[in-house]
Design a protein around this motif. Structure first.
Motif, mmCIF file in Angstrom:
data_model
loop_
_atom_site.group_PDB
_atom_site.id
_atom_site.type_symbol
_atom_site.label_atom_id
_atom_site.label_comp_id
_atom_site.label_asym_id
_atom_site.label_seq_id
_atom_site.Cartn_x
_atom_site.Cartn_y
_atom_site.Cartn_z
ATOM 1 N N THR A 111 4.700 16.383 9.335
ATOM 2 C CA THR A 111 5.926 15.748 8.841
ATOM 3 C C THR A 111 5.675 14.346 8.290
ATOM 4 O OG1 THR A 111 6.500 14.779 11.003
ATOM 5 C CG2 THR A 111 7.246 17.035 10.563
ATOM 6 N N LEU A 112 4.407 13.924 8.226
ATOM 7 C CA LEU A 112 4.117 12.588 7.715
ATOM 8 C C LEU A 112 4.549 12.473 6.259
ATOM 9 C CD1 LEU A 112 0.561 11.989 9.207
ATOM 10 C CD2 LEU A 112 2.678 10.838 9.873
ATOM 11 N N PRO A 113 5.018 11.297 5.848
ATOM 12 C CA PRO A 113 5.418 11.127 4.446
ATOM 13 C C PRO A 113 4.216 11.193 3.522
ATOM 14 C CG PRO A 113 5.420 9.015 5.582
ATOM 15 C CD PRO A 113 5.197 10.062 6.633
ATOM 16 N N PRO A 114 4.438 11.515 2.250
ATOM 17 C CA PRO A 114 3.319 11.558 1.315
ATOM 18 C C PRO A 114 2.732 10.171 1.080
ATOM 19 C CG PRO A 114 5.399 11.748 0.145
ATOM 20 C CD PRO A 114 5.726 11.840 1.607
ATOM 21 N N VAL A 115 1.510 10.151 0.579
ATOM 22 C CA VAL A 115 0.881 8.895 0.178
ATOM 23 C C VAL A 115 1.482 8.481 -1.160
ATOM 24 C CG1 VAL A 115 -1.289 7.769 -0.430
ATOM 25 C CG2 VAL A 115 -1.239 9.509 1.381
ATOM 26 N N LEU A 116 2.057 7.288 -1.193
ATOM 27 C CA LEU A 116 2.694 6.748 -2.390
ATOM 28 C C LEU A 116 2.176 5.335 -2.637
ATOM 29 C CD1 LEU A 116 6.362 7.835 -1.552
ATOM 30 C CD2 LEU A 116 4.797 8.978 -3.141
ATOM 31 N N PRO A 117 2.293 4.828 -3.853
ATOM 32 C CA PRO A 117 1.881 3.437 -4.076
ATOM 33 C C PRO A 117 2.569 2.457 -3.137
ATOM 34 C CG PRO A 117 2.245 4.552 -6.165
ATOM 35 C CD PRO A 117 2.710 5.497 -5.100
ATOM 36 N N SER A 118 3.787 2.753 -2.752
ATOM 37 C CA SER A 118 4.556 1.834 -1.914
ATOM 38 C C SER A 118 4.071 1.784 -0.469
ATOM 39 C CB SER A 118 6.039 2.234 -1.942
ATOM 40 O OG SER A 118 6.198 3.565 -1.481
ATOM 41 N N ASN A 119 3.382 2.833 0.004
ATOM 42 C CA ASN A 119 2.922 2.830 1.401
ATOM 43 C C ASN A 119 1.400 2.888 1.520
ATOM 44 O OD1 ASN A 119 2.223 5.502 0.899
ATOM 45 N ND2 ASN A 119 3.759 6.404 2.248
ATOM 46 N N LEU A 120 0.703 2.599 0.440
ATOM 47 C CA LEU A 120 -0.744 2.726 0.437
ATOM 48 C C LEU A 120 -1.403 1.797 1.456
ATOM 49 C CD1 LEU A 120 -3.222 4.040 -0.696
ATOM 50 C CD2 LEU A 120 -3.135 2.464 -2.640
ATOM 51 N N ALA A 121 -0.899 0.588 1.588
ATOM 52 C CA ALA A 121 -1.487 -0.350 2.557
ATOM 53 C C ALA A 121 -1.348 0.187 3.976
ATOM 54 C CB ALA A 121 -0.825 -1.716 2.436
ATOM 55 N N VAL A 122 -0.223 0.812 4.263
ATOM 56 C CA VAL A 122 0.000 1.384 5.591
ATOM 57 C C VAL A 122 -0.947 2.559 5.822
ATOM 58 C CG1 VAL A 122 1.684 2.559 7.063
ATOM 59 C CG2 VAL A 122 2.398 0.634 5.632
ATOM 60 N N VAL A 123 -1.122 3.395 4.810
ATOM 61 C CA VAL A 123 -2.024 4.540 4.920
ATOM 62 C C VAL A 123 -3.446 4.070 5.199
ATOM 63 C CG1 VAL A 123 -3.075 6.435 3.628
ATOM 64 C CG2 VAL A 123 -0.606 6.049 3.495
ATOM 65 N N ARG A 124 -3.884 3.060 4.469
ATOM 66 C CA ARG A 124 -5.242 2.553 4.673
ATOM 67 C C ARG A 124 -5.408 1.969 6.070
ATOM 68 N NH1 ARG A 124 -6.191 -0.556 -1.134
ATOM 69 N NH2 ARG A 124 -6.771 1.301 -2.346
ATOM 70 N N ALA A 125 -4.428 1.209 6.505
ATOM 71 C CA ALA A 125 -4.526 0.566 7.820
ATOM 72 C C ALA A 125 -4.469 1.581 8.950
ATOM 73 C CB ALA A 125 -3.413 -0.464 7.986
ATOM 74 N N GLY A 126 -3.849 2.731 8.689
ATOM 75 C CA GLY A 126 -3.682 3.736 9.736
ATOM 76 C C GLY A 126 -4.788 4.763 9.808
ATOM 77 N N GLY A 127 -5.830 4.594 9.022
ATOM 78 C CA GLY A 127 -6.919 5.561 9.036
ATOM 79 C C GLY A 127 -7.657 5.582 10.359
#
Length: 296
Positions: free
Chosen positions: A13-29
């Protein structure tokens, strides 16, 4: 349908990777620890500089064997040289390989050709520093980069590549296969995420007529003269059709390709849930091919 054991263990159910949340995606790896890399002392590892590209080099604690250049996943926009190595370090312990994992530059800050240039630079560095001819391997975006680096090595006359190991590879910027439309949600990598990754890499050129096969290997019109390929993907992965097509087109020109489509496998299933029965089967088949190519 995703394999029930895997579906129960991952968050679909995670949201898709978007330009607006890219920093969060990277930090959450996922951060792979030193202890996971060391595998109880069976693996030694060290950071190095490959002509300006940071690399992590893993070696068996005993005698070293043949090399693998591993390119991490992350949709071209995320990931580090440690990504996926909590699982792939087993190649070092089980097969004795020396594994080199680069920190290639990421889009959108560094669009094409920066990522593939970095990876090819490391291949050249390995050739000059006595590693021998590697299998070039990669997962997802790294699988696409592995295919691209192999194409570049063929077209430029080297360095020599022993094989290409393409795990759920990200190959086609056009995003127009049936499977690329099949997963708008409810998966570990969905259509919107895929478009984000390709657009970050290629900008407005994505999907157009002038995309290089070194950016999107599915664009290559000639797959002849390449080293043996291992291509695997899950049946519930939006990269399914482009991965299958890459293997089929390799066969059509007389090339050597081994293809596995794992029933119920979502994108990256074997690294997200490594202890699942399907994951163990996939990793065992992959390791058997790798051993044959490296030691035959």
């Amino acid at each position: 349908m995703i394999d029930p054991e895997i579906a129960a263990a991952v968050d679909l159910t995670l949201p898709p990777v978007l330009p607006s949340n890219l920093a969060v995606v990277r930090a959450g790896g996922r951060v792979v620890t030193d202890a996971e890399l060391a595998r109880g002392g069976a693996v030694t590892f060290a950071e190095s500089d490959a002509d300006g590209v940071p690399v992590l080099v893993l070696r068996p604690a005993g005698a070293s064997g043949p090399p693998v250049l591993h390119l991490h996943g992350g949709g071209m926009v995320a990931g580090t040289r440690r990504t996926d190595l909590h699982v792939l370090a087993e190649w070092v312990t089980e097969l004795g390989v020396v594994l080199v994992s680069p920190e290639y530059r990421l889009a959108p800050e560094h669009p094409h050709p920066a990522p593939v240039r970095d990876c090819f630079t490391v291949l050249e560095w390995m050739a000059r520093n006595g590693f021998g001819s590697p299998v070039v391997a990669g997962t997802s975006a790294g699988g696409g980069l592995a295919a691209a680096v192999t194409l570049m090595a063929r077209d430029l006359g080297g360095p020599a590549v022993r094989g290409q190991l393409l795990m759920c590879p990200m190959l086609d910027d056009r995003c127009d296969t049936p499977s690329s439309h099949e997963f708008p949600d409810g998966n570990t990598w969905v259509r919107a995420s895929n478009i984000t990754g390709w657009t970050a890499l290629l900008g407005d050129a994505r999907g157009g007529p002038d995309v290089s096969p070194y950016a999107a290997p599915a664009r290559a019109t000639d797959l002849s003269g390449l080293p043996p390929a291992y291509v695997d993907v899950g049946s519930a992965d939006l990269f399914r059709d482009e991965a299958v097509d890459y293997a089929v087109r390799t066969w059509r020109v007389g090339g050597d390709a081994e293809l596995h489509v794992w029933p119920g496998g979502c994108h990256g299933f074997d690294q997200l849930v490594p202890e699942a029965a399907l994951s163990k089967r996939a990793r065992a088949a992959r390791m058997a091919w790798l051993g044959r190519v490296l030691y035959r």
